[in-house]
Design a protein around this motif. Sequence first.
Motif, PDB file in Angstrom:
ATOM      1  N   ARG A 434       0.848  -1.192   0.000  1.00  0.00           N
ATOM      2  CA  ARG A 434       0.000   0.000   0.000  1.00  0.00           C
ATOM      3  C   ARG A 434       0.878   1.235   0.000  1.00  0.00           C
ATOM      4  NH1 ARG A 434      -3.065  -1.714   5.199  1.00  0.00           N
ATOM      5  NH2 ARG A 434      -2.477  -3.718   4.270  1.00  0.00           N
ATOM      6  N   SER A 435       0.254   2.382  -0.221  1.00  0.00           N
ATOM      7  CA  SER A 435       0.985   3.655  -0.195  1.00  0.00           C
ATOM      8  C   SER A 435       1.439   3.953   1.228  1.00  0.00           C
ATOM      9  CB  SER A 435       0.085   4.784  -0.689  1.00  0.00           C
ATOM     10  OG  SER A 435      -0.964   5.031   0.248  1.00  0.00           O
ATOM     11  N   ARG A 437       0.918   6.696   2.770  1.00  0.00           N
ATOM     12  CA  ARG A 437      -0.211   7.360   3.436  1.00  0.00           C
ATOM     13  C   ARG A 437      -1.121   6.319   4.082  1.00  0.00           C
ATOM     14  NH1 ARG A 437      -4.630  11.484   0.591  1.00  0.00           N
ATOM     15  NH2 ARG A 437      -5.983  11.711   2.423  1.00  0.00           N
ATOM     16  N   ASP A 438      -1.446   5.259   3.348  1.00  0.00           N
ATOM     17  CA  ASP A 438      -2.312   4.221   3.911  1.00  0.00           C
ATOM     18  C   ASP A 438      -1.581   3.403   4.965  1.00  0.00           C
ATOM     19  OD1 ASP A 438      -4.352   5.040   2.262  1.00  0.00           O
ATOM     20  OD2 ASP A 438      -4.024   3.479   0.761  1.00  0.00           O
TER      21      ASP A 438
END
Length: 464
Positions: A434-435, A437-438
Amino acid sequence: MLIRNVGIPKFVGGEGGYVDVRAGRRIEAIGALEPLGGEAVLEGHRAALLPGLHDHHIHLFGLAAARESVDCGPDVPLDEVVSKLRSAPGDRVRGINYHESLAGELTAEAIDAWVSDRPVRIQHRSGIVWYLNTAALIEVNADSADQPGIERGDDGRPNGRLFRMDGWLGEQLARVPPDLGAVSADLARHGVTGVTDATHTNDAAQARVFAARVANGELLQRVRLMSGPPLAGKHAGLTAGEHKIMLDEYRLPELPALVRRIRQAHEDEGRGVAIHCVTRIELLVALAALRETGASRADRLEHASIVPAECIAEISDLGLTVVSQPSLVFTRGDRYRADVDEAELEDLYRAASLLAGGVPFAGSSDAPYGDADPWLSASAAVNRQTSSGAVFGADERVSPETAVCGYLGRPDDPGGARRQIQVGELADLCLLDRSWRDASADLGKVGVRLTVRDGEVLHRHDAD
């Protein structure tokens, strides 16, 4: 290998946006790149790319052995522990994670009441004590052994408690070190590309065992090996680490002897020391000795489980790195809240206050005594929650970036500058699922799609 369309977080050298990364043994290029002829290409799906993680304090063979042992932890009902000990396969039984809250201080007689037909040994969760039943005492010839770590009753015979006797037990049992393949693969699955084995009994013979496991492909990670005596000779695939010193409050060395040992490490061996200290007294003794010898930038405090606020400035002034285990807040926090003196709770497993005080800080697992999952550790450092959900030391919370950076220090300077995703750096990489941010929203849920060491894939889990 070309890893396309990944996000490099700013704290590891990213400049925003999505890029491609070409990796040989080192990172060769970053930018908008086209595949070379025959080059392996992996789509990154805009996930975060980090340097490979390094566990700065782990016990690999202990972790492997723990997988074949009975969990005797205090959260397991006593009747279930006894049932598992009785039904365990093999000619001898090994238990781990015992705490006296389960059934008090064990003796050979107490364990005999559970299992008497074969040798049983159970390790206290602190790692300090082994409890042996009568059959196990006979197996290792404890009665005739002249060893100070063997506790004896009023009758002069061993009562089943052996203190810091791991090396001696191994010799008596002539045990073959367990396979490391599953442990190493599991670490790779979490993005770990390097480890520092902090076992205090490591020596040149054990280094040869580690080197053989690296050579046959069983052990995938880079390995830095702490030891007591220097590791004489060269051992392919290994890097010699710090001089490990164990401080146990029940048998503290005389201060002059400790000072001499530290000076020997500094001056004769050219090594820093890594001092095990989990109690307030052990920390104060370590600081007193280092104050007298003068600390090296390579010196470390392992665990520093309890750090009084008034000690933070001195740790910083001495230039010591604290290598801690945030996962223990989650896995043992509820037990600490029950067992640790209330006056010391706020001093337990500090993080934010050490960093604010200028103390270099690194994360690790201490597996098998802690959980080997670095993402659980990082999540615990951010949330400071116990397994029951209680908050433990809220003022010691750190940011997700800081928590992950605890695993990004260089092996010889774990609390120093963090490794970056830059051209020319070793291609030890960890691609998340995932990114950033996530990921930063809940580190405990992070998965790893790809783990690379020296440009070679250690782990790959393709997205659906």
